[in-house]
Design a protein around this motif. Structure first.
Motif, PDB file in Angstrom:
ATOM      1  N   PHE A 109      11.960  -0.023  -2.716  1.00 44.93           N
ATOM      2  CA  PHE A 109      10.642   0.428  -2.285  1.00 44.93           C
ATOM      3  C   PHE A 109      10.275  -0.351  -1.024  1.00 44.93           C
ATOM      4  N   HIS A 110       9.944   0.378   0.030  1.00 46.25           N
ATOM      5  CA  HIS A 110       9.600  -0.235   1.316  1.00 46.25           C
ATOM      6  C   HIS A 110       8.091  -0.195   1.517  1.00 46.25           C
ATOM      7  N   PHE A 111       7.521  -1.341   1.881  1.00 45.35           N
ATOM      8  CA  PHE A 111       6.079  -1.451   2.112  1.00 45.35           C
ATOM      9  C   PHE A 111       5.831  -2.109   3.461  1.00 45.35           C
ATOM     10  N   CYS A 112       4.989  -1.473   4.264  1.00 45.41           N
ATOM     11  CA  CYS A 112       4.596  -2.044   5.555  1.00 45.41           C
ATOM     12  C   CYS A 112       3.128  -1.691   5.790  1.00 45.41           C
ATOM     13  N   PRO A 113       2.203  -2.580   5.445  1.00 46.38           N
ATOM     14  CA  PRO A 113       0.778  -2.245   5.563  1.00 46.38           C
ATOM     15  C   PRO A 113       0.336  -2.070   7.012  1.00 46.38           C
ATOM     16  N   PHE A 114      -0.462  -1.042   7.242  1.00 44.60           N
ATOM     17  CA  PHE A 114      -1.104  -0.843   8.537  1.00 44.60           C
ATOM     18  C   PHE A 114      -2.490  -0.258   8.284  1.00 44.60           C
ATOM     19  N   PRO A 115      -3.399  -0.308   9.268  1.00 47.33           N
ATOM     20  CA  PRO A 115      -4.768   0.188   9.050  1.00 47.33           C
ATOM     21  C   PRO A 115      -4.780   1.651   8.619  1.00 47.33           C
ATOM     22  N   ILE A 116      -5.512   1.945   7.550  1.00 51.02           N
ATOM     23  CA  ILE A 116      -5.620   3.295   7.004  1.00 51.02           C
ATOM     24  C   ILE A 116      -7.099   3.651   6.918  1.00 51.02           C
ATOM     25  N   ASP A 117      -7.461   4.810   7.435  1.00 55.82           N
ATOM     26  CA  ASP A 117      -8.861   5.238   7.415  1.00 55.82           C
ATOM     27  C   ASP A 117      -9.409   5.228   5.996  1.00 55.82           C
ATOM     28  N   SER A 118     -10.589   4.629   5.837  1.00 55.14           N
ATOM     29  CA  SER A 118     -11.328   4.599   4.560  1.00 55.14           C
ATOM     30  C   SER A 118     -10.676   3.716   3.504  1.00 55.14           C
ATOM     31  N   TYR A 119      -9.576   3.032   3.844  1.00 53.58           N
ATOM     32  CA  TYR A 119      -8.919   2.170   2.877  1.00 53.58           C
ATOM     33  C   TYR A 119      -8.605   0.818   3.526  1.00 53.58           C
ATOM     34  N   ASN A 120      -8.831  -0.244   2.762  1.00 55.13           N
ATOM     35  CA  ASN A 120      -8.486  -1.593   3.208  1.00 55.13           C
ATOM     36  C   ASN A 120      -7.204  -2.000   2.493  1.00 55.13           C
ATOM     37  N   VAL A 121      -6.103  -2.055   3.235  1.00 55.98           N
ATOM     38  CA  VAL A 121      -4.812  -2.327   2.602  1.00 55.98           C
ATOM     39  C   VAL A 121      -4.781  -3.685   1.923  1.00 55.98           C
ATOM     40  N   ASN A 122      -5.663  -4.599   2.361  1.00 60.30           N
ATOM     41  CA  ASN A 122      -5.714  -5.920   1.724  1.00 60.30           C
ATOM     42  C   ASN A 122      -6.260  -5.852   0.302  1.00 60.30           C
ATOM     43  N   GLU A 123      -6.854  -4.707  -0.054  1.00 59.41           N
ATOM     44  CA  GLU A 123      -7.426  -4.562  -1.386  1.00 59.41           C
ATOM     45  C   GLU A 123      -6.595  -3.636  -2.273  1.00 59.41           C
ATOM     46  N   SER A 124      -5.423  -3.232  -1.809  1.00 56.66           N
ATOM     47  CA  SER A 124      -4.584  -2.343  -2.619  1.00 56.66           C
ATOM     48  C   SER A 124      -3.953  -3.102  -3.783  1.00 56.66           C
ATOM     49  N   SER A 125      -3.796  -2.426  -4.912  1.00 59.56           N
ATOM     50  CA  SER A 125      -3.172  -3.022  -6.092  1.00 59.56           C
ATOM     51  C   SER A 125      -2.709  -1.899  -6.992  1.00 59.56           C
ATOM     52  N   PHE A 126      -1.441  -1.940  -7.399  1.00 58.30           N
ATOM     53  CA  PHE A 126      -0.915  -0.831  -8.185  1.00 58.30           C
ATOM     54  C   PHE A 126       0.272  -1.285  -9.031  1.00 58.30           C
ATOM     55  N   THR A 127       0.582  -0.449 -10.036  1.00 51.31           N
ATOM     56  CA  THR A 127       1.693  -0.701 -10.945  1.00 51.31           C
ATOM     57  C   THR A 127       2.733   0.403 -10.753  1.00 51.31           C
ATOM     58  N   VAL A 128       4.002   0.066 -10.921  1.00 49.18           N
ATOM     59  CA  VAL A 128       5.083   1.032 -10.714  1.00 49.18           C
ATOM     60  C   VAL A 128       6.005   1.042 -11.929  1.00 49.18           C
ATOM     61  N   PHE A 129       6.312   2.249 -12.420  1.00 50.30           N
ATOM     62  CA  PHE A 129       7.302   2.462 -13.475  1.00 50.30           C
ATOM     63  C   PHE A 129       8.450   3.297 -12.916  1.00 50.30           C
ATOM     64  N   ALA A 130       9.666   3.015 -13.367  1.00 52.48           N
ATOM     65  CA  ALA A 130      10.842   3.817 -13.007  1.00 52.48           C
ATOM     66  C   ALA A 130      11.547   4.214 -14.295  1.00 52.48           C
ATOM     67  N   ASN A 131      11.487   5.513 -14.633  1.00 53.10           N
ATOM     68  CA  ASN A 131      12.029   6.013 -15.903  1.00 53.10           C
ATOM     69  C   ASN A 131      11.537   5.175 -17.088  1.00 53.10           C
ATOM     70  N   GLY A 132      10.245   4.868 -17.067  1.00 46.71           N
ATOM     71  CA  GLY A 132       9.620   4.148 -18.174  1.00 46.71           C
ATOM     72  C   GLY A 132       9.716   2.642 -18.096  1.00 46.71           C
ATOM     73  N   LEU A 133      10.522   2.110 -17.194  1.00 47.27           N
ATOM     74  CA  LEU A 133      10.657   0.658 -17.036  1.00 47.27           C
ATOM     75  C   LEU A 133       9.606   0.164 -16.045  1.00 47.27           C
ATOM     76  N   ARG A 134       8.774  -0.784 -16.485  1.00 49.23           N
ATOM     77  CA  ARG A 134       7.766  -1.342 -15.582  1.00 49.23           C
ATOM     78  C   ARG A 134       8.454  -2.296 -14.617  1.00 49.23           C
ATOM     79  N   VAL A 135       8.385  -1.978 -13.315  1.00 47.32           N
ATOM     80  CA  VAL A 135       9.058  -2.803 -12.312  1.00 47.32           C
ATOM     81  C   VAL A 135       8.076  -3.626 -11.477  1.00 47.32           C
ATOM     82  N   MET A 136       6.820  -3.174 -11.375  1.00 48.49           N
ATOM     83  CA  MET A 136       5.786  -3.935 -10.664  1.00 48.49           C
ATOM     84  C   MET A 136       4.468  -3.772 -11.398  1.00 48.49           C
ATOM     85  N   GLN A 137       3.689  -4.843 -11.451  1.00 47.38           N
ATOM     86  CA  GLN A 137       2.398  -4.820 -12.150  1.00 47.38           C
ATOM     87  C   GLN A 137       1.310  -5.373 -11.232  1.00 47.38           C
TER      88      GLN A 137
END
Length: 843
Positions: A109-137
């Protein structure tokens, strides 16, 4: 004839269809390269990345989310083209990849934050599952990038990261892979690219040697694996295009070495071969062409090691893979050493030549260790085996990888602890929750009782409860008043709250006065912004200019810093600290009023604005003023105060260019007499942060000295402390300037506006002070008092030079004037002679 043409057309159609099917099959065997937020294809590093909304891409999105684009990116990455787009998801979003064969796949998974209208990337937070396996929390991309940069800053590596790649090895047992992105409630997530690469050959083998124990089977084929670290030891960075089988990135190892000079780099241009033909996809041959060997192997006492230290998640199993290739010796028993993982011996009498079957033959060894719930560090060490002779005490390592193994369907760091710090299982957790519930119930009961008593007392005194009007999080100002003063007043009789607050916080302003002074908080009067809120320029009725800091009660970080500033400013008064004039706490507002600093920040006069550049004398005086303020902080009270955020934007200049320190939101009271430091979480500004403080999380006054040393170099060079647009060796100002200073060639990088207008000797002494301030260890740095003394001496040198230069200029001007007068008299005499001569002729 027509029939023949039709047959040929049909045959051609069949061939084209067959070719497309074959091409599609080959594409699937290579996996998926997805450019998120795009509907077209992009070629990067020799590979085609397909947009996640491109037609017929075998990718299904559960919802479109939001497409974000940018035209420019900070930093320089081979993936910059695909990082210019992103898929943003304020709600749950699934990617389904069809047509995947059974087997193991590397998923990145590639992540490169840049300014996004109406969103502050510094406040992003999310969880990721891959075929039911939690890989990021609750994944925080900017936070992870900042932490990576701090690791670089604390080492000798001059690098700044602007992007992040998370890599996993996942088993796929069905014909598809489903990736779920779930933003935290009230937040959002984003992803720039997804890479799915099939592992054609077996990447992991069992059994694996356990640290301090026997071989064990780990069921690696059925577990999720996260790549934590992948290093090319002793060599340069290897980019994905240089690892054509699995497109991996191999970082350099320098930033993870405990003692950088414990190992030296060696290289061998000879042809390297794999000891086993099945190992060709384990690592590219480039990894084995460079290595790190031990330094100073000829010393009598051979008790030193090459050591690498890595931060890891606690309570997980880890697979450590070490890559070896003997590049020097062509016989066995010439290089024998031990291998340690977390102080446990995993291999003794290790001879690379013997294990590989010869020189220039590449092998790897896998080891397993469990990191307990109380630890978050993994140590890898290679050192001499004391049982062998002097000819076999060296060690060598070519590459290193650390993999985290999933636990109960989880790869994310989700830890729960009991009161002793140990992990707690679900059955114990229920007991603890019952205890917590009982405790909470008791606390609530006591709280209700206290509130009843308080309300009763207020009612009997006829005083309304004004605190209900304030937003959650605010504390009444009287809680910040000096307790000793309050006690003294109580002992003397009645207590006047407003008088008590004003005695430490200054004048109490009404909100109406503040609104009038700022034209109702006009945006045009905003002169600064921070985590607490905004700073406005204001003018009182009598014409006095003020600076008004208006706190944002919704900012938890801002609240903490604001309260710290209140506590600090109630104790501090000095000519070189920005003064607090007063406050306002009406109608749910928390506002502090300061003296107005007409000339703004020191940085604005160095670069990045159209303001006239400061002279060398003005710069010296500004540094001296800031040093006096810091010296007062460190010594003006029993335990002293550590500023913790010294930088040129926190040094303000008044109308006479007198420098004053400001912004005490991160300040900490210094250690008590019995201690040498304050143990605290690392905070500060990237580029100014003390590397020793970062490594040990031990804050001292010398941390301010380090930051001030960076400020001194910034004053000389007039450039940003971190500038990613510059060549790699110039990005970090402190490291770049220090190299020139050690060569005693600082004049080569001085601000061009200063050239010819400074005393060379004063610059030399100034550079020596800056060099001492940014010493790697705090014990080798001077105190702020010593820095102040030396800066005042530098100013004296410059003023003496200026006086001498002025005298010489005056003398030269005087001589020139005398010469001009003499020439004029001669000309007059000559002209008189000529005129007499002419008159005679006329006669």
């Amino acid at each position: 004839m027509v029939m023949m043409i039709l047959r040929k057309v049909r045959l051609l159609s069949v061939l084209i269809a067959f070719t497309c099917v074959v091409g599609y099959g080959e594409a699937q065997s290579r996996g998926f390269l997805v450019d998120c937020g795009s509907n077209s294809s992009t070629k990067v590093d020799g590979r085609i990345w397909v947009g996640d909304l491109a037609p017929n891409n075998n990718i299904t999105l559960s919802s479109p989310g939001i497409t974000a684009m940018t035209s420019t990116l900070e930093g320089n990455s081979i993936f910059s083209e695909i990082y210019k787009s992103a898929r943003v998801f304020p709600d749950k979003l699934n990617y389904t990849f069809e047509g995947i064969n059974r087997g193991s796949y590397i998923v990145r998974f590639h992540f490169c934050p840049f300014p996004i209208d109406s969103y502050n990337v510094n406040e992003s937070s999310f969880t990721v599952f891959a075929n039911g396996l939690r890989v990021m929390q609750d994944f925080d991309v900017p936070g992870e990038i900042a932490h990576k940069n701090l690791i670089f800053q604390s080492s000798s590596i001059n690098s700044t990261a602007f992007s992040l790649v998370k890599e996993f090895v996942l088993p796929v047992s069905s014909g598809k892979l489903i990736v779920e992105f779930i933003p935290r409630k009230g937040s959002f997530g984003f992803v720039n690219a997804i890479e799915i690469v099939p592992v054609m050959e077996q990447l992991f083998r069992e059994p694996v040697t356990r640290a301090g124990g026997n071989d064990v089977d780990l069921n690696l084929d059925g577990r999720g694996i996260e790549t934590m670290y992948r290093l090319n030891v002793g060599g340069s960075k290897i980019n994905p295009g240089q690892d054509p089988d699995l497109y991996r990135t191999w970082e350099t190892d320098s930033s993870y070495m405990v003692i950088a000079n414990a190992g030296v780099e060696i290289k061998n241009s000879s042809n390297i071969t794999y000891a086993s033909a099945n190992d060709s996809s384990v690592a590219p041959l480039l990894v084995y062409e460079a290595a790190r060997t031990m330094s100073n192997t000829e010393v009598l006492e051979k008790r030193f090691n090459m050591s690498w230290k890595f931060e890891v998640d606690p309570d997980f199993d880890y697979l450590v893979r070490l890559h070896f290739c003997e590049l020097v010796f062509d016989k066995p028993n010439q290089r024998i050493f031990r291998i340690y993982i977390n102080n446990e011996t995993v291999a003794g009498n290790f001879d690379i030549y013997e294990h590989a079957g010869g020189k220039n033959r590449a092998i790897y060894q896998d080891y397993f260790d469990h990191v307990s719930s109380k630890d978050n560090v993994l140590w890898i060490q290679l050192g001499p085996d004391t049982a062998v002779g002097a000819s076999g005490t060296d060690a060598l390592l070519n590459g290193l990888e650390i993999f985290k193994l999933s636990k109960n369907g989880n790869l994310a760091h989700l830890m729960r602890f009991d009161s002793s710090g140990h992990s707690v299982n679900d059955s114990k957790m229920r007991i603890i929750w019952i205890s917590i519930s009982a405790s909470v119930g008791t606390i609530l009961l006591l709280t209700i009782l206290v509130m009843f008593i308080v309300c009763f007392l207020k009612k009997t005194r006829g005083k309304p409860d004004k605190s209900k009007n304030g937003p959650p999080g605010w504390r009444p100002l009287f809680l910040h008043v000096n307790n000793s003063t309050a006690n003294a007043k109580r002992m003397g009789g009645s207590l006047n709250l407003n008088t008590l607050v004003a005695s430490t916080m200054g004048r109490k302003f009404s909100l109406a006065e503040i609104r009038a002074a700022t034209k109702n908080f006009d945006d045009g009067l905003a002169i600064g912004v921070g985590g607490f809120g905004r700073v406005y320029k204001g003018e009182l009725e009598d014409g006095t200019l003020i600076a008004i800091k208006r706190a944002n009660p919704q900012s938890e970080q801002g609240l903490a810093e604001f309260e710290t500033e209140i506590v600090m400013l109630s104790r501090l008064r000095h000519r070189h600290l920005v003064s607090l004039i007063g406050f306002c706490d009406e109608h749910s507002e928390m506002i502090l009023v300061y003296e107005y600093m007409a000339n703004g920040t020191l940085r604005s006069h160095l670069f990045g604005s159209d303001l006239p550049p400061l002279t060398w004398k003005q710069r010296l005086e500004a540094c001296i003023g800031a040093a006096r303020g810091l010296h007062y902080l460190h010594t003006g009270s029993e335990r002293g105060i550590i500023h913790r955020d010294v930088k040129t934007t926190n040094i303000l200049l008044d109308e006479n260019f007198v420098a004053k320190m400001s912004d005490f939101g991160l300040s900490k009271t210094g250690p008590s007499v019995d201690y040498t430091h304050v143990s605290t979480a690392v905070k500060g500004s990237f580029g100014y942060l003390d590397p020793e403080y970062f490594r040990r999380q031990q804050l001292t006054e010398k941390s301010d000295v380090y930051s001030f040393g960076v400020v001194l170099f910034e004053v000389i060079c007039a450039r940003a402390v971190i500038n990613p647009s510059l060549p790699k060796d110039q990005i970090n100002l402190a490291e770049w300037a220090l190299r020139w200073q050690r060569e005693r060639s600082l004049e080569n990088i001085i601000d061009p506006n200063l050239k010819g207008n400074y005393c060379p000797e004063s610059l030399e002494k100034f550079g020596e002070i800056a060099e001492k301030c940014i010493a790697d260890e705090g014990k080798n740095r001077p105190t702020m008092g010593e820095v102040l003394w030396h800066l005042e001496y530098v100013l004296q040198l410059h003023e003496a030079w200026s006086r001498k230069s002025n005298l010489e200029d005056s003398f030269s001007s005087s001589q020139a004037l005398d010469n001009d007068e003499g020439t004029a008299m001669e000309n007059q005499t000559l002209q008189g002679s000529c005129s007499h001569s002419g008159a005679a002729e006329d006669v």
